[in-house]
Design an enzyme around this catalytic site. Structure first.
Site, mmCIF file in Angstrom:
data_model
loop_
_atom_site.group_PDB
_atom_site.id
_atom_site.type_symbol
_atom_site.label_atom_id
_atom_site.label_comp_id
_atom_site.label_asym_id
_atom_site.label_seq_id
_atom_site.Cartn_x
_atom_site.Cartn_y
_atom_site.Cartn_z
ATOM 1 N N ASP A 51 33.420 12.696 -24.389
ATOM 2 C CA ASP A 51 33.175 13.897 -23.604
ATOM 3 C C ASP A 51 34.491 14.629 -23.369
ATOM 4 O OD1 ASP A 51 31.288 15.432 -21.600
ATOM 5 O OD2 ASP A 51 33.176 15.066 -20.545
ATOM 6 N N TYR A 56 40.401 21.331 -20.983
ATOM 7 C CA TYR A 56 41.223 20.145 -20.780
ATOM 8 C C TYR A 56 42.511 20.298 -21.588
ATOM 9 C CZ TYR A 56 37.051 17.839 -18.835
ATOM 10 O OH TYR A 56 35.945 17.505 -18.084
ATOM 11 N N HIS A 122 29.911 24.365 -18.026
ATOM 12 C CA HIS A 122 30.913 23.576 -17.312
ATOM 13 C C HIS A 122 30.922 23.921 -15.826
ATOM 14 C CE1 HIS A 122 35.207 21.675 -17.631
ATOM 15 N NE2 HIS A 122 34.438 21.095 -16.730
ATOM 16 N N SER A 153 26.737 20.603 -17.047
ATOM 17 C CA SER A 153 27.528 19.734 -16.190
ATOM 18 C C SER A 153 27.473 20.361 -14.808
ATOM 19 C CB SER A 153 28.977 19.661 -16.697
ATOM 20 O OG SER A 153 29.741 18.771 -15.917
#
Length: 328
Positions: A51, A56, A122, A153
């Site tokens: 994931d 990130y 997200h 998410s």
């Protein structure tokens, strides 16, 4: 490593996967070589689910994953990424077809693939879940072959319940751990009924549930456990699961007596999560090969007994629930 069916998709995945936030950024410095070795170790240990997210490390996590997978032979793991947090400002209006397409195209380049396995919205603003056109845009990207499946998410259980009303939502990623037990009340039952995959993030409460932290533990300036203690950068529930640090340390001390011999505190926390059959995969992060291997080893350890599970539930009710249960 035990496998679980990933909802309505054709995939079976390892019940412990690799959370790739830490190798991207916001967890202190992780050298490129160390990040790559951690991911290799996870895959060698049987993890078949990774994931990540486009934010990130501003794409660093995705590009590290692409490099590692290019070096390996054999079956390719399922790689899930996320889209939406690149928006600035991060508002519901930004979740439109044009922006989502641009985010997906960037992730396709970063991951060096023709189609993304799974794209997750997200942690968008709650309003997004009430905009059918957002999910219609994702449907069109599936039809165009840009992604195989999509999910969400979420921060809150209510958002998860709303999201799974859309027929093509394949998965929900949500925080669930010894310190965040609310998803098991209603959402898990609904997810099982609709055959929705459940991805559990923050399984170790940002490391609190490893039992290695102390009152004087110092975190790097670029570590979210330093700069997001009060939710300054994003939802405070992402850092230590929203539990006040000192309170969390005290409860961890109480939990130590429940950890079976031969099991680390982190493995104990993962086994608690896996005791719920609504969970598809838990995604602890790892910044070293040793951490990745220890996480993977939890899968083959004996399940926690009923007495232990009840004692954990009692500690949650007494120590933690009042801080988090009503919020997420």
């Amino acid at each position: 490593m035990h496998l679980r069916q990933f909802g309505r998709t054709p995939w079976t995945v390892s019940e412990i996967g690799f959370g790739a936030w830490a190798i991207g950024g916001s967890w202190g410095d992780v050298e490129q070589d160390q990040a790559e070795r951690a991911l290799h170790a996870a895959l060698d240990a049987g993890m078949t689910f990774i994931d990540t997210a486009d934010v990130y490390g501003d794409g660093r996590s995705e590009t590290i994953i692409a490099k590692v997978l290019k070096e390996r032979r054999g079956d390719r793991p399922v790689v899930a990424t996320k889209a939406g947090r690149r928006l600035d400002p991060h508002v519901a209006e930004g979740y439109n077809a044009e922006n989502l397409t641009a985010f997906v195209e960037r992730s396709l380049r970063n991951l060096q693939v023709d189609a993304l396995d799974l794209v997750q919205l997200h942690c968008p603003p709650t309003e997004v879940y009430y905009r059918p056109e957002v999910f219609e845009a994702l449907d069109r990207m599936v039809e165009a072959g840009k992604l195989r499946f999509y999910g969400v998410s979420v921060e809150k259980a209510e958002e998860a319940l709303k999201a799974i009303e859309y027929p093509n939502v394949a998965s929900v990623q949500i925080i669930y751990n010894i310190f965040r037990q609310r998803p098991a009340e209603l959402f898990f039952r609904e997810a099982k009924a609709r055959d929705i995959a459940v991805i559990v993030r923050v399984p170790l409460a940002s490391g609190l549930l490893t039992g290695k932290m102390k009152r004087d533990t110092q975190f790097a300036a670029d570590d979210h456990r330093n700069f997001n203690r009060q939710g300054e950068a994003f939802d405070v529930g992402e850092t230590f699961a929203g539990v006040p640090y000192e309170q969390g340390l005290g409860t961890v001390d109480a939990l130590r007596a429940l950890v079976p011999e031969g099991m680390t505190m982190a493995q104990f926390a993962l086994k608690w999560i896996l005791a719920n059959d609504a969970v598809t995969v838990a995604i602890p992060g790892a910044k070293s090969p040793e951490q990745a291997e220890a996480n993977a080893a939890a899968s083959d350890m004996p399940p926690l007994d009923g007495t232990t599970l009840r004692a954990i539930g009692d500690l949650y009710e007494q120590d933690i629930k009042r801080f988090v249960h009503h919020r997420w």
